[in-house]
Scaffold this active site. Sequence first.
Site, PDB file in Angstrom:
ATOM      1  N   ASN A   1      -0.553  -9.218   5.146  1.00  0.00           N
ATOM      2  CA  ASN A   1      -0.419  -7.775   5.308  1.00  0.00           C
ATOM      3  C   ASN A   1      -0.373  -7.125   3.916  1.00  0.00           C
ATOM      4  O   ASN A   1      -0.347  -7.824   2.901  1.00  0.00           O
ATOM      5  CB  ASN A   1       0.862  -7.478   6.101  1.00  0.00           C
ATOM      6  CG  ASN A   1       0.815  -6.138   6.804  1.00  0.00           C
ATOM      7  OD1 ASN A   1      -0.061  -5.311   6.529  1.00  0.00           O
ATOM      8  ND2 ASN A   1       1.760  -5.918   7.701  1.00  0.00           N
TER       9      ASN A   1
ATOM     10  N   CYS B   1      -4.633   0.749   4.253  1.00  0.00           N
ATOM     11  CA  CYS B   1      -4.722  -0.628   4.766  1.00  0.00           C
ATOM     12  C   CYS B   1      -6.165  -1.128   4.794  1.00  0.00           C
ATOM     13  O   CYS B   1      -6.440  -2.277   4.468  1.00  0.00           O
ATOM     14  CB  CYS B   1      -4.144  -0.694   6.170  1.00  0.00           C
ATOM     15  SG  CYS B   1      -5.001   0.370   7.350  1.00  0.00           S
TER      16      CYS B   1
ATOM     17  N   HIS C   1      -4.440  -0.442  12.374  1.00  0.00           N
ATOM     18  CA  HIS C   1      -4.113  -1.029  11.081  1.00  0.00           C
ATOM     19  C   HIS C   1      -5.146  -2.109  10.757  1.00  0.00           C
ATOM     20  O   HIS C   1      -5.728  -2.700  11.667  1.00  0.00           O
ATOM     21  CB  HIS C   1      -2.695  -1.626  11.179  1.00  0.00           C
ATOM     22  CG  HIS C   1      -2.132  -2.132   9.880  1.00  0.00           C
ATOM     23  ND1 HIS C   1      -2.150  -1.401   8.722  1.00  0.00           N
ATOM     24  CD2 HIS C   1      -1.504  -3.302   9.569  1.00  0.00           C
ATOM     25  CE1 HIS C   1      -1.563  -2.105   7.753  1.00  0.00           C
ATOM     26  NE2 HIS C   1      -1.172  -3.258   8.241  1.00  0.00           N
TER      27      HIS C   1
ATOM     28  N   GLN D   1       0.809  -1.218   0.000  1.00  0.00           N
ATOM     29  CA  GLN D   1       0.000   0.000   0.000  1.00  0.00           C
ATOM     30  C   GLN D   1       0.844   1.271   0.000  1.00  0.00           C
ATOM     31  O   GLN D   1       0.332   2.349  -0.251  1.00  0.00           O
ATOM     32  CB  GLN D   1      -0.918   0.005   1.234  1.00  0.00           C
ATOM     33  CG  GLN D   1      -0.148   0.117   2.546  1.00  0.00           C
ATOM     34  CD  GLN D   1      -1.032   0.085   3.785  1.00  0.00           C
ATOM     35  OE1 GLN D   1      -1.447  -0.984   4.229  1.00  0.00           O
ATOM     36  NE2 GLN D   1      -1.314   1.238   4.342  1.00  0.00           N
TER      37      GLN D   1
END
Length: 620
Positions: free
Chosen positions: A250, A76, A230, A67
């Site tokens: 992630n 995120c 997050h 990202q």
Amino acid sequence: MNRISIVVALLLGIAMAHRVDQPCRRKSTKPIHPVLKSAPLQDQALPDNWIWNNVNGVNYLTNLKNQHIPQYCGSCWAQSATSAFSDRIKIARKAQWPDINIAPQVVISCSMNDDGCHGGEALSAFEFMHNNEVTDETCSIYQARGHDNGIECAPITMCKNCQPGSDCFVPDQYYTYRVDEFGQVSGEQAMMQEIYQRGPIACGIAVPDSLEAYTGGIYKDTTGDTDIVHDISVVGFGVENGTKYWVVRNSWGTHWGESGFVRVIRGENNIAIETDCAWATPLDTWSNKTMHHTTDAEKKDPKNAKYVKNGPYPERTADEVFLAKDHKTCKRVPQSAIIKGTLSEQKPAVMPWDELNANTLPANWDWRNVNNTNFLSWNKNQHIPIYCGSCWAQGTTSSLADRFNILLKDHNPTPIDLSAQTIINCQAGGSCNGGDPSGVYEYAFETGIPDVSCEQYVAKNSQKDTCGPMDICKDCRGPPPAEGDDGQQNCWAVDYKKYYVSNYYGLSGADKMKAEIFKNGPISCGLMVTDGFEAYKGGIYSEKSFWPMINHEIAVVGWGLDEATKTEYWIGRNSWGTYWGDFGFFKIEMHKDNLAIETDCTAGIPSFTKPQKQHFELIQ
Ligand SMILES: *[C@@H]1O[C@H](CO)[C@@H](O)[C@H](O)[C@H]1NC(C)=O
Ligand SMILES: *[C@@H]1O[C@H](CO)[C@@H](O)[C@H](O)[C@H]1NC(C)=O
Ligand SMILES: *[C@@H]1O[C@H](CO)[C@@H](O)[C@H](O)[C@H]1NC(C)=O
């Protein structure tokens, strides 16, 4: 500098490397109303290990993102939601071609209940995708800017196309996707049931320093941090040596953690991972190939004006324009250096066509479906966010990425995809003004190519003469740069995994192409683009030119036989987005060298280790 100031500088350096200085996950200010239609899930018996990238050998996960490139963006929340949604589409489609990668760009530009690159919430992203159509990455490529810092919602930010010499525009039609039901889930057992029965979910987490520094193993925070800043996607669960864990994807690139993943201890609400998760189911818009038909009002929407600028698209000399007729010389050499013999090949001991007789090969061979598996890397659109003549870097990196997927038997954490932007930055064969595919293989042999989470495709030439470490693989930290600020002062070079070729060589003619594709995977080939080819929408294309002028590069991923007409054809992948042809692919009649597709092909053998150069010295 004295010793204390060095220590202070080092500490500062570590602190400054933080990717989440500001929360990227922010609760929506408006209340969100989940849409629940079906009955709540009934508990089922759960296996000890369930990870969506290996369910009975099938990988249902879509690409892993970064990202923070080309510049920092706190997206995120949109990344975790679109990734989990893309995975669930893949699960619903039984992992059959094509993989669909939902565009987080649409969400950060258009979800007005969230703050774009300044943060948002996965549940809100799902609500947005329930209320609105979204597109894939070949319509709206990730640009790491939201409505808050430079890219507002407009028909052209939903889906775009650019051609040289004119403004960019909204394509006439394109595929769209929608969320059906969506809701919240929390707690170990409910999360496991949701993941096992329906697929990946998006969860909020805290990010202690030790998580940023994580490199592998089962992660456990010991500071008690539960401040959710997050969003990530949870794609499975397992047990190792008696320790229970979640498998988390992630959106910080593959160079972080375990190939971009982290295993987080399960059952303790560590980093608040079991507190606040969201799920969504996809609406089936693909079975009947539902397309959005662009209206005149959308085409002429004044909000498009800011994004139609198609520059800096490559300038060409009058001769080049004449040769290409329509400015589209993307492959700039009539013959690749490998085919021409000006770049020495690195041949394997035995060529596939010396050991395989084309006549004994199957009548149909298609790497989109071999052993019921789609081995292909994702679709590309070289023409967005602005026009770029990078076909030579696309056909090559895509077919090489496919070959790595084949080499790993699709048992990789997520599908492999190599960075065409690194190739352009390093001028490994050319630029956005066109190039020679041979250079890509030479670069893969000499240096190794990183994956796309290293360099986001920006469709621009590097402004520098040489390619430095930042042009090859980088990462960036916050804050999100304001509109007009490129944010590069907050980026740094990172170490990366290299994808090499141990051999590379040229080939031509249907028999050799078949043997090569069958044995090793997709190949890249030159092609002459004509008006007819540009207008292709399906079926088996046929066009013979007696003076073919190769000006484009594509990948050939297989072949087939049309039983009704007994016509043999190639299956090709273009890099013009899913709205072109058959989901970005085409069929073209074999054996007639249609559009010169059998004239100038190149192939490389994938390798994870740096190859040794062959020596041709004469022994006296
Ligand atoms: C589990 O045990 C094996 C063998 O002792 C060890 O190699 C591995 O690293 C352990 N895994 C974890 C996550 O601790
Ligand atoms: C696709 O179209 C057929 C025929 O019109 C219809 O029966 C079917 O329900 C449609 N499927 C979806 C998922 O829309
Ligand atoms: C397909 O399956 C066959 C039989 O199990 C196996 O030999 C072959 O290697 C598989 N092909 C690929 C590309 O995985």
